[in-house]
Design a protein around this motif. Structure first.
Motif: not given
Lengths: 266, 237
Positions: A146, A221, A225, A243
């Protein structure tokens, strides 16, 4: 697509030629191994014993992600100027290579390399945790992948800016963009933490202006993660998943870079 | 066939190439002559699709030069040819071969052939950063010859070479001419052009001053150099 794949491979091969990249990788792995003692240290917060390994590993994970972002910025700021100066651009473009194949090949090659670099370091952390706890926490692998989305964003931004600005300025400009996003989203996340809401004398105003909602959500993001590592629910800012937000900016930057490069004289 | 039709290239206020029209037939050995800054390299860059004309057209065998398909049959060597310093001569040539679709044994044989042609056998595995200017130029020429292209675009190919290097490259070019290739040469070495080319054009400030066969141009004076100097001096005065 065949030419694109070839240029991706050449880019990876070119970037792996200097021995310094291996040295940097080994030093980084060495540092992670040396600091493995921190994972099992006895931490006490407010008189309570904290299971340190998960907290420390999460911090190390995020530090690695940020450090590789910086590395990606430094590597990508000279992709096109170096190619222009050392004859690589002429070598590729005097052959039947389309400009978009060259541009995207160079960028994706750099992205794959930095992603692999980051993945190896994250994997080292995962192995250290496994050795300490005997548990293989696979959330780290997903989280690492990610985080690679952020790397692609940074590479795209630096490459685009480097077509108008000197190398270092384009790198600093991109880092400035990242800092604004991290402060904006990080601040929002912080204001919404339990500790702040409990200790604040007055209710904290956490409404966001439009630009903050639309701004590239690189911090979120990484937060997403992190939620994969901790296996907790992820709360996003705005309606769009980070994302998708960063993905949109990546596509936009890629298209703009190809467009600008198409107009450029070699 | 190379066709430039009213090709013009402007960089801001500067007109580097001004309304240039001419044809180079297949199999012709053509030289473009002119003082520094006349627009020779700009024309070559337009032929390679490195830059697009502001107006007019530049085509090779009827295909606009901005299309990648034209570059399948072009070999190009730049003035003071640059080779990525981290590659060996062999790796550089292998990339050229790979980019035109050669692989495996075919690529290997082709690399051996061109390395031998430019007299670099035994040195091709060395890093390009250790090559002299002349060696880089030879490897650059080898890269241009990979795949036996129909059209060779040579931008000052003997620039920086010693007399023996110049002689060697001249001999290679003569052999290429014998094999019927179309050659587009940019050069300041008028004595070399006089010895090797079929046709030539003189360009000044982006405009073609004259274009004819070498013999007809030389007939206007004592030598090609004499005619060239006469034209340029007249225009500059």
């Amino acid at each position: 697509m065949k030419m694109f794949a070839k240029i991706v491979c050449y880019t990876i091969a070119d970037r792996m030629k200097p021995k310094s990249i291996y040295l940097f990788l080994f030093v980084s792995i060495g540092l992670l191994i040396i600091t493995r003692g921190c994972y099992s240290a006895d931490y006490v917060i407010n008189g309570r014993h904290v299971e340190s390994i998960w907290h420390v590993s999460r911090i190390v994970f995020q530090v690695i992600s940020m450090a590789i972002l910086l590395m990606a910025t430094m590597i990508s700021m000279r992709i096109f100027t170096r190619d222009q100066n050392d004859g690589s651009a002429q070598m590729f473009l005097s052959r039947p290579v389309k400009r978009w194949e060259y541009v995207l090949g160079r960028m994706f090659g750099t992205w794959l390399l930095t992603t692999a670099f980051m993945f190896i370091l994250h994997l080292t952390v995962l192995v250290i945790i496994w050795l300490h706890t005997g548990k293989m926490h696979l959330g780290y692998i997903g989280a690492s992948l990610i985080c690679s989305v952020n790397l692609l964003f940074v590479i795209c931004a630096v490459c685009l800016f480097s077509m108008f600005l000197p190398d270092f300025i384009s790198a600093f400009f991109t880092l400035g963009l990242l800092c604004v996003g991290y402060v904006s989203d990080g601040g929002y996340k912080l204001l919404n933490t339990e500790i702040i809401t409990v200790f604040a004398a007055q209710p904290v105003d956490t409404t966001l202006s439009t630009w903050r909602v639309l701004y590239p959500k690189l911090f979120m993001v990484q937060a997403y993660a992190d939620s994969l590592i901790t296996d907790t629910e992820f709360v996003s800012i705005g309606l769009v998943h980070p994302i998708i937000n960063v993905g949109f900016f990546i596509v936009f930057l890629l298209a703009l870079t190809v467009f600008v490069f198409n107009k450029k004289s070699i | 066939m190379i066709v430039l039709y009213a090709a013009t290239k402007k960089f801001g206020r500067l007109t580097a190439v001004d309304n240039v029209s001419y044809r180079v037939k297949n199999g012709e050995f053509f030289a473009l002559l002119g003082p520094n800054g006349a627009g020779k390299t700009t024309i070559i860059k337009m032929l390679l699709g490195f830059i697009r004309p502001t107006s007019g057209s530049v085509t090779i065998n009827g295909v606009p030069c901005c299309k990648t398909q034209t570059r399948k049959s072009i070999g190009y060597i730049a003035e003071q040819h640059m080779i990525p310093p981290y590659l060996s001569g062999y790796e550089y040539l292998h990339r050229h071969a790979s980019l035109i679709g050669l692989s495996g044994k075919t690529a290997q044989c082709e690399i051996e052939r061109v390395v031998e042609t430019v007299s670099m056998s035994g040195r091709e595995k060395e890093k390009c950063s250790g090559y002299s200017k002349g060696m880089k130029q030879r490897i650059g020429l080898a890269g241009a010859l990979i795949g036996n292209p129909e059209l060779l675009i040579l931008d000052e190919p003997v620039s920086g070479l010693d007399p023996i290097g110049i002689r060697d490259i001249r001999n290679i070019i003569k052999d290429l001419k014998q094999s019927g290739k179309t050659i587009f040469l940019n050069s300041h070495l008028l004595s070399e052009v006089e010895k090797t080319c079929d046709t030539a054009a003189i360009i000044h400030n982006g405009r073609i001053v004259t274009k004819d066969s070498i013999d007809s141009i030389i007939a206007q004076g004592e030598s090609l150099e004499d005619v060239f100097v006469k034209y340029i001096t007249e225009l500059e005065n």
